[in-house]
Structures are given as C-alpha cells and as structure tokens.
Scaffold this active site. Structure first.
Site, PDB file in Angstrom:
ATOM      1  N   LYS A 177      -4.487  -6.061  31.480  1.00  0.00           N
ATOM      2  CA  LYS A 177      -5.182  -6.112  32.774  1.00  0.00           C
ATOM      3  C   LYS A 177      -4.345  -5.591  33.937  1.00  0.00           C
ATOM      4  O   LYS A 177      -4.869  -4.920  34.823  1.00  0.00           O
ATOM      5  CB  LYS A 177      -5.664  -7.520  33.042  1.00  0.00           C
ATOM      6  CG  LYS A 177      -6.731  -7.939  32.029  1.00  0.00           C
ATOM      7  CD  LYS A 177      -7.465  -9.186  32.415  1.00  0.00           C
ATOM      8  CE  LYS A 177      -8.443  -9.515  31.306  1.00  0.00           C
ATOM      9  NZ  LYS A 177      -9.571 -10.315  31.708  1.00  0.00           N
TER      10      LYS A 177
ATOM     11  N   GLU B 137      -4.923 -13.145  41.027  1.00  0.00           N
ATOM     12  CA  GLU B 137      -5.976 -12.466  41.794  1.00  0.00           C
ATOM     13  C   GLU B 137      -6.504 -13.431  42.832  1.00  0.00           C
ATOM     14  O   GLU B 137      -6.473 -14.648  42.620  1.00  0.00           O
ATOM     15  CB  GLU B 137      -7.160 -12.105  40.868  1.00  0.00           C
ATOM     16  CG  GLU B 137      -6.967 -10.860  40.064  1.00  0.00           C
ATOM     17  CD  GLU B 137      -8.160 -10.557  39.149  1.00  0.00           C
ATOM     18  OE1 GLU B 137      -9.193 -11.242  39.248  1.00  0.00           O
ATOM     19  OE2 GLU B 137      -8.029  -9.649  38.331  1.00  0.00           O
TER      20      GLU B 137
ATOM     21  N   HIS C 196     -16.663 -19.138  32.071  1.00  0.00           N
ATOM     22  CA  HIS C 196     -16.373 -17.721  32.286  1.00  0.00           C
ATOM     23  C   HIS C 196     -16.840 -16.822  31.144  1.00  0.00           C
ATOM     24  O   HIS C 196     -16.386 -15.688  31.025  1.00  0.00           O
ATOM     25  CB  HIS C 196     -14.873 -17.483  32.548  1.00  0.00           C
ATOM     26  CG  HIS C 196     -14.344 -18.286  33.687  1.00  0.00           C
ATOM     27  ND1 HIS C 196     -14.875 -18.221  34.956  1.00  0.00           N
ATOM     28  CD2 HIS C 196     -13.348 -19.184  33.765  1.00  0.00           C
ATOM     29  CE1 HIS C 196     -14.222 -19.039  35.741  1.00  0.00           C
ATOM     30  NE2 HIS C 196     -13.297 -19.651  35.051  1.00  0.00           N
TER      31      HIS C 196
ATOM     32  N   ARG D 197     -15.375  -0.675  24.192  1.00  0.00           N
ATOM     33  CA  ARG D 197     -16.133  -0.862  22.947  1.00  0.00           C
ATOM     34  C   ARG D 197     -17.601  -1.054  23.296  1.00  0.00           C
ATOM     35  O   ARG D 197     -17.957  -1.107  24.473  1.00  0.00           O
ATOM     36  CB  ARG D 197     -15.640  -2.118  22.251  1.00  0.00           C
ATOM     37  CG  ARG D 197     -15.682  -3.314  23.207  1.00  0.00           C
ATOM     38  CD  ARG D 197     -15.497  -4.623  22.522  1.00  0.00           C
ATOM     39  NE  ARG D 197     -15.121  -5.683  23.438  1.00  0.00           N
ATOM     40  CZ  ARG D 197     -15.956  -6.378  24.191  1.00  0.00           C
ATOM     41  NH1 ARG D 197     -17.249  -6.103  24.158  1.00  0.00           N
ATOM     42  NH2 ARG D 197     -15.535  -7.331  24.987  1.00  0.00           N
TER      43      ARG D 197
HETATM   44  P1  ADP Z   1     -11.919 -12.299  30.209  1.00  0.00           P
HETATM   45  O1  ADP Z   1     -11.490 -10.900  29.882  1.00  0.00           O
HETATM   46  O2  ADP Z   1     -10.918 -13.335  29.781  1.00  0.00           O
HETATM   47  O3  ADP Z   1     -13.314 -12.629  29.788  1.00  0.00           O
HETATM   48  P2  ADP Z   1     -12.546 -11.481  32.942  1.00  0.00           P
HETATM   49  O4  ADP Z   1     -11.498 -10.877  33.767  1.00  0.00           O
HETATM   50  O5  ADP Z   1     -13.548 -10.553  32.329  1.00  0.00           O
HETATM   51  O6  ADP Z   1     -11.873 -12.407  31.805  1.00  0.00           O
HETATM   52  O7  ADP Z   1     -13.327 -12.595  33.769  1.00  0.00           O
HETATM   53  C1  ADP Z   1     -14.322 -13.386  33.182  1.00  0.00           C
HETATM   54  C2  ADP Z   1     -15.068 -14.138  34.271  1.00  0.00           C
HETATM   55  O8  ADP Z   1     -14.191 -14.986  35.008  1.00  0.00           O
HETATM   56  C3  ADP Z   1     -15.728 -13.281  35.324  1.00  0.00           C
HETATM   57  O9  ADP Z   1     -16.988 -12.795  34.923  1.00  0.00           O
HETATM   58  C4  ADP Z   1     -15.842 -14.254  36.488  1.00  0.00           C
HETATM   59  O10 ADP Z   1     -16.890 -15.154  36.290  1.00  0.00           O
HETATM   60  C5  ADP Z   1     -14.559 -15.036  36.368  1.00  0.00           C
HETATM   61  N1  ADP Z   1     -13.486 -14.423  37.201  1.00  0.00           N
HETATM   62  C6  ADP Z   1     -12.503 -13.611  36.780  1.00  0.00           C
HETATM   63  N2  ADP Z   1     -11.705 -13.239  37.800  1.00  0.00           N
HETATM   64  C7  ADP Z   1     -12.190 -13.827  38.901  1.00  0.00           C
HETATM   65  C8  ADP Z   1     -11.806 -13.826  40.290  1.00  0.00           C
HETATM   66  N3  ADP Z   1     -10.753 -13.144  40.726  1.00  0.00           N
HETATM   67  N4  ADP Z   1     -12.578 -14.533  41.153  1.00  0.00           N
HETATM   68  C9  ADP Z   1     -13.640 -15.247  40.728  1.00  0.00           C
HETATM   69  N5  ADP Z   1     -14.040 -15.292  39.448  1.00  0.00           N
HETATM   70  C10 ADP Z   1     -13.344 -14.589  38.537  1.00  0.00           C
END
Ligand code: ADP
Length: 511
Positions: free
Chosen positions: A125, A209, A244, A301
């Site tokens: 990431k 973040e 999430h 993917r």
């Molecule tokens: P993973 O790859 O572990 O699934 P992601 O980065 O895709 O994690 O995030 C999954 C979810 O987590 C997002 O769809 C959102 O709901 C929440 N999320 C991630 N980062 C943030 C953020 N900076 N602020 C608020 N919610 C977040």
C-alpha cells in the site's frame, strides 16, 4: 478451433487455480468459448462443484491452503501434466502474488492477469501510494512510507489530526487496520496493528492515513490490453461493509452522476497506466461527504463483485475479456463509452450465523432451492449434499439482481433472497434481507459506517419471543393431544382446533 460463428477461442485449455464460486464462474465462460478446463483441489474439496464442473481435475494436497491452493510448484505441475496453456487465478489465493506470475511466465505459460511488475507496484500500500502521488492521482492524506516507532506515529497523527487509521503496508482483508480516535489510544493500537500485520502477512510495517469521516467506498472497474488501450466500465458502490469487508454492492452508486463517473474513470485509467497494467483491475476510492475522491488501493485481479458490472454493461463478459486480452487481443476501444443500463445489486451469501457473532457454520447442505426469474443471477459454488468445509472463506454464493431502476433491483434481490433456501447449515440470508429493507439502505444515503450503526436493528427480531412461541406451541400441542386422547377414550368429540393461534395473538406474539 473456431466456433460456428467464426470466433477463435483465445486458448484451448485453461487451468483455474482456485475453488468455489469463482472457479465455477471462470469455467462457465471457458465452456461457452469452447475452452477446456482444468481444476485443482485440496482433499476436503474432492467433491466440490468446481471439480465436478471442470473437464479434468487434479488433487494438489491437504486442506491447508499453504499445502494446496498456495503451492505454486504443484499448480504448475498440474498445468504441465494437463497441457493447459494458461492459468486463471480467480481472486484471493495466488491471484496477486508476483512470484506466481513470474513462475507461470517462466514455465512458458500465460497468466490471465497483470504482469508481476504491476502486482508489485500495487501490492504494497505504501508503494502504491507513492506511485499514485507521482502519477497525480489524489490519495487519502497520510504518510508516504511506513512508520518505525509509536513516537513517530504520534507525531504523524498530530499532523494529520484525529481520527486516524493505522494500516498494514502489506494489508488486505481488513487485517492490521485500526481506527484511533485520540492520542491516548495510539501507542497500544500501533503495537496491536503491528502484531496483527506480522501474523497475517509476515510483514509488520504500518503506515497512517487520515480517517475519513462518513466515507463511501466506490471503485472503478478498469481493463487494459497490450495495445495501449485502457478503458473503464463505471463504478461499484461498496459501502455496505461489516468490519471493513463488503457485504452488498451496487451499481451505479446512488451518488455518482455522469460527470463524476467520467472523472473517477479517467483517474482510475491513469492509475492503471502508471503501473503498465494488463487485464481486469479495480481501482478503489474513498469518497468524502463533499464527493471528493481519494485513491485507496488497486486490486490487480478480478473482483468478487464483478457480476453487477456485467449486468449493467449489456452483459459484457469480463472473464471473456480477460482471456482475450491475455491472448494478446485488443479491446474494442468503445468498451467504456456506454452508460450503465439499469441498476444491479449483489448480496454475498455466507455460511455464517449473524445471531452468533457471524460465526462460520460449515456443514452439509441437505437441501438447496435456487432462485430464478427475471433479472436474477446466482454465482454459486454449492449443491445439495455437499459439505461446506471449515478450512476456507465461508462465502458460498453471490446473488445478484438487476432492474430498470434501483427500487426494482432492491425488490428483485429481496424476492430472490426469499426464494433461496439452504438447509442443513445456517446462512446470512435473512440478515441480508433485513439490510436491503433497512430505511438507510433504501434511501441510498449510507456510508461505510451504516452496518455498524444499524447492527442491533439488523439482528433477528424477537428471537426470545419466537423461542417462547415455539415452547408455547409445543406445550399446547401436547395439551391438545392429551385432551384429544382423553375425549377419544371417553367417546366424546375431540376439540376441533388448537387454540395456540389465539394464545399467541393474546400475548402479542403473532407478528
Ligand atoms: P483492505 O485491503 O484490508 O480490505 P482497504 O484499504 O481496502 O483495506 O480498506 C477497506 C475499508 O476500510 C474501506 O472500504 C473503508 O471502509 C475502510 N477504510 C480504509 N481506510 C480508511 C480511511 N483512511 N478512512 C476511513 N475508512 C477507511
């Protein structure tokens, strides 16, 4: 070989290095195209649907994924033995593993997916964020690199302002992710996230973040060929999440209009170009209350929720495009010029018990009734008589519905869910119906916090009362029976009906 309409199949034989519904999904397209299929399976998957569906199937080891579905050497050996020309990795397992991509290439085979270099660029990431910043793509504000110490995390959090999100650089599946609301929680959260990331990915690096408040998760389906074309197929709204992780997805998003779609689509294509992408990919964004969008990550993917995109894009077959692009064919550049037609929603069906903290419920499916009718699509990996193993993800199927508008799509999916009957194990079907009918979902004004906020309302209503009704019914039945037997013995007329219905109503339990 060419089909009767002159279509040249892209490959003659494809190995699908996956299991469950996605393996079946990929093989379905192969069968339509006249491409032969090869399945691989672990011991408990011996009788799986994907094994039955494939032209040929080979065992690759015991239950543990690390001994079967993640074994590059065993999968390549099967590819060689079966004469497969290409490998489709599905999602999860080896699908985003650059080592696998390289090994497939080195074995003289084609991976139906992007090159290892794109996976590496997007896989971590922090690296992806750096790449995107360089390419002019807006990212969620935060640190560019991993954070070394809790003290550094404190300083960065002060800079960003609370709440913040700690995330694993190697992250995925919500692992190693922690929301932190104030400085007092930070140190412990940082250590916990680190431990979890280390345990899940063998990589404990954490970055930070800004936590976006009430965000929506909206993603763009992109496609790139080897002739320089990059197109997009519009967005998917994925804000209905538990821990999430997505549960229900829809397209179009209730908040995306044509201008926003084009803007997000263009940025997503830019992101793909920045990593020399090839094939199907998804660029995920978080969108704030002002409809500003920020790059979250790119999944290199095919995505679980790809069917809804197919449903609103005139039935385009994304797996077919994957095969064609992998075989070196160009995309039609008009692919992305069409607008979504109608509305489609997907619900993920899990073998889990929402009333028991969503605990997985593996077991034998004794009966299965599948939904049908207008606008319904079921992508499933199950059949009656099959034993859902405990070893893998408990998602057993995806049910999608499409309608001319959102209201119809919701009603249709609800109707289709009411038709789906899986007995022998518990599923989340009734819970999904409650989510779909919840006023917040129906209004379209929801964000990623929706399921958490509505948690209690979404649990089965009156479980105690239902239990009480069952007890009561049992008691009345035996009471009735005793009375009937007594009347019979006395030669009198038996009471004509049980009074349990009245009893229930009197106690206000007949809802
Ligand atoms: P993973 O790859 O572990 O699934 P992601 O980065 O895709 O994690 O995030 C999954 C979810 O987590 C997002 O769809 C959102 O709901 C929440 N999320 C991630 N980062 C943030 C953020 N900076 N602020 C608020 N919610 C977040």
């Amino acid at each position: 070989m060419s089909a009767s309409n002159g279509y040249q199949r892209p490959f003659s034989k494809v190995l699908v290095a996956n299991r469950g519904e996605i393996a079946v999904r990929v093989m379905r397209t192969c069968r339509e195209l006249g491409v032969r299929t090869v399945a691989v399976y672990s011991e408990p998957d011996r009788a799986s649907l994907h094994v039955r569906y494939a032209g040929e199937a080979y065992p690759i080891g015991p239950a543990a994924s690390s001994e079967s579905y993640l074994r590059i050497d065993k999968i390549l050996a099967v590819a060689k033995k079966s004469g497969a020309e290409a490998i489709h990795p599905g999602y999860g397992f080896l699908s985003e593993n650059p080592e696998f991509a390289t090994a497939v290439k080195d074995a003289g085979l084609t991976l139906i997916g992007p090159p290892a270099s794109s996976m590496i660029a997007m896989g971590e990431k922090t690296r992806a964020r750096q790449k995107m910043i360089a390419a002019g793509v807006p990212v969620v504000p935060g640190t560019e690199a991993a954070i070394e110490t809790a003290e550094e995390a404190l300083a960065e959090a002060e800079k960003a302002g609370y709440p913040v999100m700690l995330k694993a650089a190697a992250g995925g599946g919500g692992k190693g992710m922690r929301r932190v609301d104030d400085a007092a929680e930070l140190k412990a959260a940082f250590e916990a996230a680190r431990r979890e990331a280390e345990a899940s990915f063998g990589d404990g690096r954490i970055y930070l973040e800004k936590y976006l408040l009430e965000p929506r998760h909206i993603e763009i389906q992109i496609f790139a060929d080897s002739h320089g074309n990059v197109v997009h197929f519009g967005e998917r709204e994925c804000s209905v999440q538990r821990r999430h992780q997505k549960v229900i997805e829809e397209t179009p998003s209730p908040i995306v209009d044509e201008a926003m779609r084009e803007q997000m689509g263009e940025v997503a294509c830019q992101a793909a170009r920045a990593v020399d992408y090839l094939g199907a990919g998804t660029v995920e964004f978080l969108v704030d209350a002002h409809r500003n969008f920020y790059f979250l990550e790119m999944n290199t993917r095919l995505q679980v929720e790809h069917p809804i995109t197919e449903m609103v894009n005139d039935g385009v077959d994304l797996v077919k495009l994957q095969l064609e692009v992998a075989a070196g064919r160009p995309l039609a550049t008009t692919e992305s010029t069409r607008l979504p037609r109608g509305h489609a929603i997907e619900a993920r069906i899990y073998a889990e018990d929402p009333e028991q903290g969503f605990l997985p419920t593996p077991g034998r499916i004794s009966y299965l009734r599948v939904p049908g009718g207008p606008g319904v699509r079921l992508d499933s990996g199950i059949y009656a008589g099959w034993e859902v193993p405990i070893h893998y993800d408990p998602m057993i199927a995806k049910l999608c519905a499409r309608g001319p508008d959102r209201e119809t799509a919701i009603a249709r999916l609800d109707r289709a869910l009411s038709e789906l009957e899986v007995t022998g194990l518990r599923t989340n079907v009734a819970w999904l119906r409650r989510v779909l009918r919840h006023p917040t979902f129906v209004s379209g004004h929801y964000d990623t916090g929706f399921l958490d906020a509505a948690k209690d309302e979404l649990l089965a209503p009156d479980t105690d009362s239902l239990h009480e009704v069952a007890m009561l019914a049992g008691a009345i039945y035996s009471q009735d029976r005793t009375r009937r037997l007594a009347s019979k013995a006395l030669g009198a007329r038996a009471p004509e009906q049980s009074n349990w219905k009245n009893e229930g109503r009197r106690r206000g339990l007949s809802r």
